[in-house]
Design an enzyme around this catalytic site. Structure first.
Site, PDB file in Angstrom:
ATOM      1  CB  ILE A  69      -1.003   0.065   1.219  1.00 37.52           C
ATOM      2  CG1 ILE A  69      -1.882  -1.232   1.298  1.00 37.52           C
ATOM      3  CG2 ILE A  69      -1.990   1.263   1.190  1.00 37.52           C
ATOM      4  CD1 ILE A  69      -2.684  -1.364   2.503  1.00 37.52           C
ATOM      5  N   GLY A  81       8.749   4.060   1.895  1.00 36.52           N
ATOM      6  CA  GLY A  81       8.135   3.646   2.780  1.00 36.52           C
ATOM      7  C   GLY A  81       6.530   3.659   2.747  1.00 36.52           C
ATOM      8  CB  SER A  82       3.877   2.623   2.248  1.00 30.96           C
ATOM      9  OG  SER A  82       2.587   2.773   1.937  1.00 30.96           O
ATOM     10  NE  ARG A  83      -1.919  -0.678   6.453  1.00 35.20           N
ATOM     11  CZ  ARG A  83      -3.092  -0.276   6.706  1.00 35.20           C
ATOM     12  NH1 ARG A  83      -3.156   0.962   7.209  1.00 35.20           N
ATOM     13  NH2 ARG A  83      -4.337  -0.960   6.862  1.00 35.20           N
TER      14      ARG A  83
END
Length: 219
Positions: A157, A187-189
């Site tokens: 995501i 970055g993220s998830r």
């Protein structure tokens, strides 16, 4: 430690930006010594920041047929039962890992098996901790079925800073646990969806390491 291939272009552009701006400042403001040295410092910090975004350290992988290995470095931000409507269309155990800009951004297969489903979704760039990011943001969905016939869904995501998701898998591929399946820039998830009742081996707030930490154990 090496630099990941996804970083080559970004690092090259950063070097070009640093070179051009320093050349211009030295040409037009050579007597403003404090500003010249300040920009040298800013340029160095910028270069180091971009370089660390794309670091790719050697990892001693944790492998196990019934173990779900963490797909990314970061922090566990969600452990809950949730409705998964894209593939399973039923309740699953969701474990989510938030990747900050200082984490390694490589994404690794949590299990070995066959890729049964893959889909890329264009979308928004909400902050990664927004509950709607799982359904509204740019993302990919991958489902891998292991040798015991257990399917596991994992999802990259994008977030407010992460505006490019890269993947290396497609439907029908045989993938190996711990090997790279993708990369999220800046970055993220990553969400993982498991069968309800799966034994969870981490807690909310835990710092986890991609390819090393065991998130859960299949029964």
């Amino acid at each position: 430690m090496t630099i990941h291939k996804e970083g080559y272009t970004s690092i090259a552009l950063t070097v070009l930006f640093v070179f051009v701006t320093n050349a211009l400042i030295n040409y037009y403001l050579p007597h403003v010594t404090w500003f010249v040295w300040l920009w040298y410092l800013v340029s160095l910090l910028l270069f180091i920041t971009v370089l660390q975004f794309f670091r790719n350290p050697v990892v001693n992988l944790t492998l196990g047929e019934n173990q779900i290995i963490c797909p990314a470095d970061g922090k566990v931000v969600v452990i809950e039962e949730a409705q998964e409507n894209e593939y399973f269309k039923d309740k699953r155990l969701q474990i989510s890992v938030f990747m900050s800009p200082i984490n390694v951004h490589v994404n690794r297969n949590p299990i070995s098996g066959i890729v049964k489903f893959f889909k890329y979704h264009p979308g928004k760039y909400l902050v990664a901790w927004d509950p709607k990011s799982s359904t509204d943001n740019e993302r990919t969905t991958v489902v891998v079925e292991n040798s015991n016939g257990v399917p596991v869904l994992f999802r990259q995501i994008a977030g407010a800073l992460a505006r490019r998701i890269v993947w290396y898998v497609k439907e029908g591929d045989q993938v190996e646990q711990g090997k790279e399946f993708g990369f999220i820039k800046f970055g993220s998830r990553v969400d993982v969806f498991l069968p309800v009742g799966t034994q969870v081996n981490v807690n909310l707030g835990d710092k986890v390491k991609g390819g090393v930490t065991v998130l859960a154990t299949l029964s």
